[in-house]
Motif scaffolding. Structure first.
Motif, PDB file in Angstrom:
ATOM      1  N   GLN A  57       0.820  -1.213   0.000  1.00  0.00           N
ATOM      2  CA  GLN A  57       0.000   0.000   0.000  1.00  0.00           C
ATOM      3  C   GLN A  57       0.856   1.265   0.000  1.00  0.00           C
ATOM      4  O   GLN A  57       0.520   2.246  -0.662  1.00  0.00           O
ATOM      5  N   HIS A  58       1.974   1.263   0.738  1.00  0.00           N
ATOM      6  CA  HIS A  58       2.766   2.479   0.935  1.00  0.00           C
ATOM      7  C   HIS A  58       4.168   2.423   0.335  1.00  0.00           C
ATOM      8  O   HIS A  58       4.909   3.403   0.422  1.00  0.00           O
ATOM      9  N   GLY A  59       4.554   1.286  -0.208  1.00  0.00           N
ATOM     10  CA  GLY A  59       5.901   1.128  -0.736  1.00  0.00           C
ATOM     11  C   GLY A  59       6.831   0.579   0.330  1.00  0.00           C
ATOM     12  O   GLY A  59       6.512   0.588   1.523  1.00  0.00           O
ATOM     13  N   PRO A  60       7.981   0.075  -0.093  1.00  0.00           N
ATOM     14  CA  PRO A  60       8.915  -0.525   0.862  1.00  0.00           C
ATOM     15  C   PRO A  60       9.512   0.517   1.808  1.00  0.00           C
ATOM     16  O   PRO A  60       9.664   1.682   1.455  1.00  0.00           O
ATOM     17  N   VAL A  61       9.837   0.053   2.992  1.00  0.00           N
ATOM     18  CA  VAL A  61      10.453   0.908   3.996  1.00  0.00           C
ATOM     19  C   VAL A  61      11.948   0.938   3.727  1.00  0.00           C
ATOM     20  O   VAL A  61      12.564  -0.088   3.437  1.00  0.00           O
ATOM     21  N   GLU A  62      12.540   2.117   3.812  1.00  0.00           N
ATOM     22  CA  GLU A  62      13.977   2.238   3.604  1.00  0.00           C
ATOM     23  C   GLU A  62      14.719   1.611   4.784  1.00  0.00           C
ATOM     24  O   GLU A  62      14.370   1.827   5.940  1.00  0.00           O
ATOM     25  N   ARG A  63      15.748   0.847   4.466  1.00  0.00           N
ATOM     26  CA  ARG A  63      16.543   0.154   5.493  1.00  0.00           C
ATOM     27  C   ARG A  63      17.116   1.138   6.514  1.00  0.00           C
ATOM     28  O   ARG A  63      17.161   0.854   7.705  1.00  0.00           O
ATOM     29  N   SER A  64      17.541   2.317   6.048  1.00  0.00           N
ATOM     30  CA  SER A  64      18.118   3.306   6.964  1.00  0.00           C
ATOM     31  C   SER A  64      17.084   3.791   7.969  1.00  0.00           C
ATOM     32  O   SER A  64      17.407   4.043   9.133  1.00  0.00           O
ATOM     33  N   ALA A  65      15.821   3.882   7.566  1.00  0.00           N
ATOM     34  CA  ALA A  65      14.754   4.302   8.485  1.00  0.00           C
ATOM     35  C   ALA A  65      14.513   3.229   9.552  1.00  0.00           C
ATOM     36  O   ALA A  65      14.308   3.541  10.726  1.00  0.00           O
ATOM     37  N   LYS A  69      15.129   3.648  13.697  1.00  0.00           N
ATOM     38  CA  LYS A  69      14.124   3.327  14.719  1.00  0.00           C
ATOM     39  C   LYS A  69      14.659   2.283  15.695  1.00  0.00           C
ATOM     40  O   LYS A  69      14.426   2.376  16.899  1.00  0.00           O
ATOM     41  N   ARG A  70      15.392   1.290  15.187  1.00  0.00           N
ATOM     42  CA  ARG A  70      15.984   0.285  16.074  1.00  0.00           C
ATOM     43  C   ARG A  70      16.947   0.931  17.062  1.00  0.00           C
ATOM     44  O   ARG A  70      16.977   0.581  18.233  1.00  0.00           O
ATOM     45  N   ARG A  74      16.722   0.733  21.053  1.00  0.00           N
ATOM     46  CA  ARG A  74      17.832   0.240  21.884  1.00  0.00           C
ATOM     47  C   ARG A  74      18.215   1.276  22.930  1.00  0.00           C
ATOM     48  O   ARG A  74      18.463   0.948  24.082  1.00  0.00           O
ATOM     49  N   ASP A  75      18.272   2.527  22.531  1.00  0.00           N
ATOM     50  CA  ASP A  75      18.595   3.612  23.457  1.00  0.00           C
ATOM     51  C   ASP A  75      17.566   3.690  24.570  1.00  0.00           C
ATOM     52  O   ASP A  75      17.905   3.793  25.740  1.00  0.00           O
ATOM     53  N   ASP A  76      16.281   3.639  24.193  1.00  0.00           N
ATOM     54  CA  ASP A  76      15.200   3.714  25.166  1.00  0.00           C
ATOM     55  C   ASP A  76      15.259   2.533  26.132  1.00  0.00           C
ATOM     56  O   ASP A  76      15.139   2.694  27.341  1.00  0.00           O
ATOM     57  N   ALA A  77      15.494   1.337  25.602  1.00  0.00           N
ATOM     58  CA  ALA A  77      15.592   0.146  26.452  1.00  0.00           C
ATOM     59  C   ALA A  77      16.775   0.264  27.398  1.00  0.00           C
ATOM     60  O   ALA A  77      16.686  -0.094  28.577  1.00  0.00           O
ATOM     61  N   HIS A  78      17.896   0.766  26.912  1.00  0.00           N
ATOM     62  CA  HIS A  78      19.089   0.927  27.742  1.00  0.00           C
ATOM     63  C   HIS A  78      18.819   1.900  28.879  1.00  0.00           C
ATOM     64  O   HIS A  78      19.213   1.674  30.016  1.00  0.00           O
ATOM     65  N   GLU A  79      18.126   2.993  28.599  1.00  0.00           N
ATOM     66  CA  GLU A  79      17.819   3.976  29.631  1.00  0.00           C
ATOM     67  C   GLU A  79      16.921   3.383  30.709  1.00  0.00           C
ATOM     68  O   GLU A  79      17.120   3.628  31.892  1.00  0.00           O
ATOM     69  N   HIS A  80      15.949   2.564  30.308  1.00  0.00           N
ATOM     70  CA  HIS A  80      15.050   1.956  31.295  1.00  0.00           C
ATOM     71  C   HIS A  80      15.776   0.934  32.159  1.00  0.00           C
ATOM     72  O   HIS A  80      15.550   0.842  33.357  1.00  0.00           O
ATOM     73  N   VAL A  81      16.669   0.176  31.556  1.00  0.00           N
ATOM     74  CA  VAL A  81      17.421  -0.852  32.302  1.00  0.00           C
ATOM     75  C   VAL A  81      18.399  -0.214  33.258  1.00  0.00           C
ATOM     76  O   VAL A  81      18.528  -0.624  34.404  1.00  0.00           O
ATOM     77  N   SER A  82      19.107   0.823  32.808  1.00  0.00           N
ATOM     78  CA  SER A  82      20.132   1.429  33.649  1.00  0.00           C
ATOM     79  C   SER A  82      19.568   2.435  34.643  1.00  0.00           C
ATOM     80  O   SER A  82      20.265   2.889  35.534  1.00  0.00           O
ATOM     81  N   GLY A  83      18.277   2.777  34.470  1.00  0.00           N
ATOM     82  CA  GLY A  83      17.665   3.730  35.390  1.00  0.00           C
ATOM     83  C   GLY A  83      17.893   5.174  34.993  1.00  0.00           C
ATOM     84  O   GLY A  83      17.504   6.080  35.699  1.00  0.00           O
ATOM     85  N   ASN A  84      18.575   5.383  33.868  1.00  0.00           N
ATOM     86  CA  ASN A  84      18.805   6.743  33.386  1.00  0.00           C
ATOM     87  C   ASN A  84      17.531   7.277  32.749  1.00  0.00           C
ATOM     88  O   ASN A  84      16.740   6.525  32.213  1.00  0.00           O
ATOM     89  N   SER A  85      17.411   8.563  32.751  1.00  0.00           N
ATOM     90  CA  SER A  85      16.279   9.193  32.105  1.00  0.00           C
ATOM     91  C   SER A  85      16.787  10.372  31.318  1.00  0.00           C
ATOM     92  O   SER A  85      17.615  11.135  31.785  1.00  0.00           O
TER      93      SER A  85
END
Length: 88
Positions: A57-65, A69-70, A74-85
């Motif tokens: 429907q929208h065309g393929p997603v660019e690998r760089s995009a 997002k990944r 990963r950054d968000d998960a790391h912040e939650h695990v380490s307790g950083n905000s």
């Protein structure tokens, strides 16, 4: 996942795979392990179908995009695990 009913199947799998599963689960339920693996595979199949429908429907997603997002996830998960905000 289940509405309470079960159905018995006979499946053939490689001996090495069966031994690996048995070593991992010990005396646990081989059937439960296989049921969980099948449920995960169905989730993956459903996700692939969803992505395919979205791309048609929208065309393929660019690998760089996707990689960007990944990295954010990963950054968000790391912040939650380490307790950083990031909010100060």
């Amino acid at each position: 996942m289940s509405d309470g009913g079960t159905k018995k199947f006979s499946v053939t799998i490689p001996e090495e795979l069966a031994a690996t599963v048995q070593a991992r689960i010990g005396k646990g339920s081989f059937s439960a392990y296989v049921s969980e693996a099948l449920a995960r595979q169905i989730e993956r199949d459903n996700l692939r179908e969803l992505v395919s429908a979205a791309e048609s429907q929208h065309g393929p997603v660019e690998r760089s995009a996707v990689e960007a997002k990944r990295a954010l996830l990963r950054d968000d998960a790391h912040e939650h695990v380490s307790g950083n905000s990031s909010a100060a």
